[in-house]
Design a protein around this motif. Sequence first.
Motif, PDB file in Angstrom:
ATOM      1  N   GLN A 166       0.837  -1.212   0.000  1.00  0.00           N
ATOM      2  CA  GLN A 166       0.000   0.000   0.000  1.00  0.00           C
ATOM      3  C   GLN A 166       0.860   1.245   0.000  1.00  0.00           C
ATOM      4  O   GLN A 166       0.602   2.193  -0.791  1.00  0.00           O
ATOM      5  CB  GLN A 166      -0.907  -0.030   1.228  1.00  0.00           C
ATOM      6  N   TYR A 167       1.870   1.288   0.857  1.00  0.00           N
ATOM      7  CA  TYR A 167       2.708   2.488   0.937  1.00  0.00           C
ATOM      8  C   TYR A 167       3.553   2.668  -0.311  1.00  0.00           C
ATOM      9  O   TYR A 167       3.814   3.813  -0.730  1.00  0.00           O
ATOM     10  CB  TYR A 167       3.604   2.407   2.174  1.00  0.00           C
ATOM     11  N   ASN A 168       3.935   1.569  -0.934  1.00  0.00           N
ATOM     12  CA  ASN A 168       4.665   1.698  -2.195  1.00  0.00           C
ATOM     13  C   ASN A 168       3.768   2.307  -3.274  1.00  0.00           C
ATOM     14  O   ASN A 168       4.218   3.131  -4.085  1.00  0.00           O
ATOM     15  CB  ASN A 168       5.185   0.336  -2.653  1.00  0.00           C
ATOM     16  N   GLY A 169       2.481   1.905  -3.284  1.00  0.00           N
ATOM     17  CA  GLY A 169       1.545   2.492  -4.249  1.00  0.00           C
ATOM     18  C   GLY A 169       1.348   3.983  -3.997  1.00  0.00           C
ATOM     19  O   GLY A 169       1.309   4.780  -4.943  1.00  0.00           O
ATOM     20  N   GLN A 170       1.210   4.373  -2.732  1.00  0.00           N
ATOM     21  CA  GLN A 170       1.069   5.789  -2.422  1.00  0.00           C
ATOM     22  C   GLN A 170       2.298   6.556  -2.863  1.00  0.00           C
ATOM     23  O   GLN A 170       2.190   7.688  -3.372  1.00  0.00           O
ATOM     24  CB  GLN A 170       0.851   5.971  -0.918  1.00  0.00           C
ATOM     25  N   LEU A 171       3.456   5.932  -2.700  1.00  0.00           N
ATOM     26  CA  LEU A 171       4.681   6.621  -3.092  1.00  0.00           C
ATOM     27  C   LEU A 171       4.720   6.836  -4.602  1.00  0.00           C
ATOM     28  O   LEU A 171       5.112   7.917  -5.079  1.00  0.00           O
ATOM     29  CB  LEU A 171       5.899   5.813  -2.650  1.00  0.00           C
ATOM     30  N   VAL A 172       4.302   5.851  -5.369  1.00  0.00           N
ATOM     31  CA  VAL A 172       4.295   6.001  -6.827  1.00  0.00           C
ATOM     32  C   VAL A 172       3.347   7.131  -7.242  1.00  0.00           C
ATOM     33  O   VAL A 172       3.681   7.990  -8.084  1.00  0.00           O
ATOM     34  CB  VAL A 172       3.884   4.674  -7.502  1.00  0.00           C
ATOM     35  N   ARG A 173       2.151   7.152  -6.648  1.00  0.00           N
ATOM     36  CA  ARG A 173       1.186   8.202  -6.967  1.00  0.00           C
ATOM     37  C   ARG A 173       1.717   9.585  -6.592  1.00  0.00           C
ATOM     38  O   ARG A 173       1.671  10.540  -7.398  1.00  0.00           O
ATOM     39  CB  ARG A 173      -0.128   7.923  -6.242  1.00  0.00           C
ATOM     40  N   ASP A 174       2.209   9.695  -5.374  1.00  0.00           N
ATOM     41  CA  ASP A 174       2.666  11.003  -4.912  1.00  0.00           C
ATOM     42  C   ASP A 174       3.930  11.439  -5.636  1.00  0.00           C
ATOM     43  O   ASP A 174       4.149  12.648  -5.846  1.00  0.00           O
ATOM     44  CB  ASP A 174       2.922  10.952  -3.401  1.00  0.00           C
ATOM     45  N   GLN A 175       4.741  10.482  -6.049  1.00  0.00           N
ATOM     46  CA  GLN A 175       5.927  10.853  -6.805  1.00  0.00           C
ATOM     47  C   GLN A 175       5.532  11.406  -8.180  1.00  0.00           C
ATOM     48  O   GLN A 175       6.144  12.367  -8.684  1.00  0.00           O
ATOM     49  CB  GLN A 175       6.837   9.636  -6.974  1.00  0.00           C
TER      50      GLN A 175
ATOM     51  N   ALA B 131       9.358   2.239   7.807  1.00  0.00           N
ATOM     52  CA  ALA B 131       8.822   1.731   9.068  1.00  0.00           C
ATOM     53  C   ALA B 131       8.212   0.342   8.893  1.00  0.00           C
ATOM     54  O   ALA B 131       8.367  -0.536   9.748  1.00  0.00           O
ATOM     55  CB  ALA B 131       7.776   2.703   9.609  1.00  0.00           C
ATOM     56  N   THR B 132       7.535   0.148   7.758  1.00  0.00           N
ATOM     57  CA  THR B 132       6.943  -1.162   7.497  1.00  0.00           C
ATOM     58  C   THR B 132       8.028  -2.214   7.284  1.00  0.00           C
ATOM     59  O   THR B 132       7.892  -3.366   7.735  1.00  0.00           O
ATOM     60  CB  THR B 132       6.028  -1.081   6.264  1.00  0.00           C
ATOM     61  N   LYS B 133       9.089  -1.828   6.603  1.00  0.00           N
ATOM     62  CA  LYS B 133      10.198  -2.769   6.413  1.00  0.00           C
ATOM     63  C   LYS B 133      10.821  -3.162   7.760  1.00  0.00           C
ATOM     64  O   LYS B 133      11.182  -4.320   7.973  1.00  0.00           O
ATOM     65  CB  LYS B 133      11.252  -2.149   5.503  1.00  0.00           C
ATOM     66  N   VAL B 134      10.929  -2.171   8.672  1.00  0.00           N
ATOM     67  CA  VAL B 134      11.464  -2.477  10.009  1.00  0.00           C
ATOM     68  C   VAL B 134      10.542  -3.442  10.740  1.00  0.00           C
ATOM     69  O   VAL B 134      11.002  -4.389  11.403  1.00  0.00           O
ATOM     70  CB  VAL B 134      11.654  -1.172  10.812  1.00  0.00           C
ATOM     71  N   ASN B 135       9.238  -3.227  10.637  1.00  0.00           N
ATOM     72  CA  ASN B 135       8.290  -4.139  11.283  1.00  0.00           C
ATOM     73  C   ASN B 135       8.405  -5.554  10.730  1.00  0.00           C
ATOM     74  O   ASN B 135       8.261  -6.539  11.466  1.00  0.00           O
ATOM     75  CB  ASN B 135       6.866  -3.630  11.118  1.00  0.00           C
TER      76      ASN B 135
ATOM     77  N   ASP C 110       4.188  18.503  -2.368  1.00  0.00           N
ATOM     78  CA  ASP C 110       4.300  17.161  -2.945  1.00  0.00           C
ATOM     79  C   ASP C 110       5.597  16.476  -2.505  1.00  0.00           C
ATOM     80  O   ASP C 110       5.631  15.255  -2.309  1.00  0.00           O
ATOM     81  CB  ASP C 110       4.234  17.241  -4.473  1.00  0.00           C
ATOM     82  N   GLU C 111       6.660  17.252  -2.362  1.00  0.00           N
ATOM     83  CA  GLU C 111       7.907  16.656  -1.854  1.00  0.00           C
ATOM     84  C   GLU C 111       7.710  16.125  -0.437  1.00  0.00           C
ATOM     85  O   GLU C 111       8.226  15.047  -0.083  1.00  0.00           O
ATOM     86  CB  GLU C 111       9.023  17.699  -1.881  1.00  0.00           C
ATOM     87  N   GLY C 112       7.005  16.855   0.424  1.00  0.00           N
ATOM     88  CA  GLY C 112       6.717  16.374   1.775  1.00  0.00           C
ATOM     89  C   GLY C 112       5.887  15.106   1.771  1.00  0.00           C
ATOM     90  O   GLY C 112       6.131  14.186   2.574  1.00  0.00           O
ATOM     91  N   THR C 113       4.929  15.049   0.884  1.00  0.00           N
ATOM     92  CA  THR C 113       4.084  13.850   0.795  1.00  0.00           C
ATOM     93  C   THR C 113       4.907  12.633   0.398  1.00  0.00           C
ATOM     94  O   THR C 113       4.724  11.534   0.941  1.00  0.00           O
ATOM     95  CB  THR C 113       2.960  14.080  -0.227  1.00  0.00           C
ATOM     96  N   VAL C 114       5.844  12.833  -0.545  1.00  0.00           N
ATOM     97  CA  VAL C 114       6.704  11.725  -0.964  1.00  0.00           C
ATOM     98  C   VAL C 114       7.583  11.261   0.202  1.00  0.00           C
ATOM     99  O   VAL C 114       7.787  10.065   0.410  1.00  0.00           O
ATOM    100  CB  VAL C 114       7.555  12.156  -2.176  1.00  0.00           C
ATOM    101  N   GLN C 115       8.102  12.204   0.971  1.00  0.00           N
ATOM    102  CA  GLN C 115       8.935  11.834   2.114  1.00  0.00           C
ATOM    103  C   GLN C 115       8.135  11.058   3.155  1.00  0.00           C
ATOM    104  O   GLN C 115       8.643  10.110   3.762  1.00  0.00           O
ATOM    105  CB  GLN C 115       9.551  13.080   2.732  1.00  0.00           C
ATOM    106  N   ILE C 116       6.868  11.440   3.362  1.00  0.00           N
ATOM    107  CA  ILE C 116       6.012  10.690   4.283  1.00  0.00           C
ATOM    108  C   ILE C 116       5.836   9.259   3.782  1.00  0.00           C
ATOM    109  O   ILE C 116       5.915   8.298   4.565  1.00  0.00           O
ATOM    110  CB  ILE C 116       4.658  11.389   4.440  1.00  0.00           C
ATOM    111  N   ASP C 117       5.593   9.110   2.496  1.00  0.00           N
ATOM    112  CA  ASP C 117       5.433   7.776   1.926  1.00  0.00           C
ATOM    113  C   ASP C 117       6.703   6.946   2.104  1.00  0.00           C
ATOM    114  O   ASP C 117       6.634   5.751   2.450  1.00  0.00           O
ATOM    115  CB  ASP C 117       5.077   7.872   0.435  1.00  0.00           C
ATOM    116  N   GLU C 118       7.842   7.576   1.861  1.00  0.00           N
ATOM    117  CA  GLU C 118       9.099   6.847   2.027  1.00  0.00           C
ATOM    118  C   GLU C 118       9.302   6.434   3.487  1.00  0.00           C
ATOM    119  O   GLU C 118       9.796   5.335   3.778  1.00  0.00           O
ATOM    120  CB  GLU C 118      10.265   7.728   1.557  1.00  0.00           C
ATOM    121  N   GLY C 119       8.929   7.314   4.449  1.00  0.00           N
ATOM    122  CA  GLY C 119       9.047   6.961   5.862  1.00  0.00           C
ATOM    123  C   GLY C 119       8.143   5.807   6.247  1.00  0.00           C
ATOM    124  O   GLY C 119       8.543   4.915   7.012  1.00  0.00           O
TER     125      GLY C 119
END
Length: 410
Positions: free
Chosen positions: A128-137, A187-191, A174-183
Amino acid sequence: MHDSAFSPSYKKYIHIIQSKHLHRKRSFWLGILILVILAFFLFKLGFLHGKKGKLSPPARVVVATAYEKDVPIYLDALGGVTPTYSVTLITQINGTLTQVLFKEGQMVKKGDLLAVIDDRPYQAQLIQYNGQLVRDQALLDNARIDLKRYETLWKQNSVSQQILATQRALVKQDEGTVQIDEGLIEATKVNIVYCHITSPIDGRVGLRLVDPGNFVQTSNTTGIAVLNSLNPITVIFNIPEDNIDDVLQAAYTDKTMKVEVYDRQQKTLLNTGKLLTMDNQVDPTTGTVKLRAQFQNDENQLFPDQFVNVRLLIKTIQNATLVPTAAVQFTPQGSAYVYVLNKDQTVTARVVKPGVTIGDYTIITFGLKTGESVVTEGADKLTDGAKVALAKSPAPSSTATSSKNQMRRV
């Protein structure tokens, strides 16, 4: 002839003669009795004198020879075995425990996989977060293209400065949104990593505390298991505050202080290590300070939370003179002395100064030389200069040479 034939005066004369005769007879026998009694006492006195002078044997004693030896001085204490590192395996995420990959009591290495938690919910979040990142990017890329177009038009005075500033703000947004997606992705990878519980140290795993299939949470402090490091391992023990100076002086003199640990009965040497550190304060409730010693424990003789007897080597007395403790006598005033055997089989009471007592032996710091013989048994029958006879000496005690004897200060 009847008494009536004699005159009264004659009768009186006869009575006087008879009285004198009887008195002489009594005196004679009284003298005989006195002579007999006197002879008896003279005989008895002579017999006792002869018995004392000729038949009384010298006192039988047991002696031991003072010898020289280097004597280590230990400080005894009680301690408990403590792992160098003790880790409770607690989950860092909430989820279902799907696998337990260790055996209870197993020795593990750092990085070994020990348990697995179901990571499918976190894998779905990652998608899900990867999809959001693609959209926001994509939105960010489009905003940047528009910004370049507006900058060109603004130079041509075709758009207002307000439109240009709004576009620049949109790019920042939009840059902030992309950074949120990357974060969120990180975090999900750490989990997902947390779903795979690995050993943080080398050590032994304890009993399993949670079975597979249970839902584990971060709020559960019991954990899945406890992991203790055993090689090396440490022992924490307490010493009285009066001995702190002795330890500090020895530590400055010799940076490596030897520590021995024995079992509960003080019979078996479990391991030998070195003093690691001392606590920085005295416990006011007990008047003691904690020390930590480290042991390699290659054969796992020491076990966490095991009770042990600790002996810390403070110093070694070089060329000390030792005698059996039984040889040291004390006067009512508290002065110490020993009976030294002379060549003519007599004994001399000599004042000495005892030092440290080591089991059944005592160090003599003054008044006795190596090689001199002292009385160890029968001293209660002796006086200075008395004649003695030597009895068979008992076999030497192993206490004199064993390094496991308890030592104390006198």
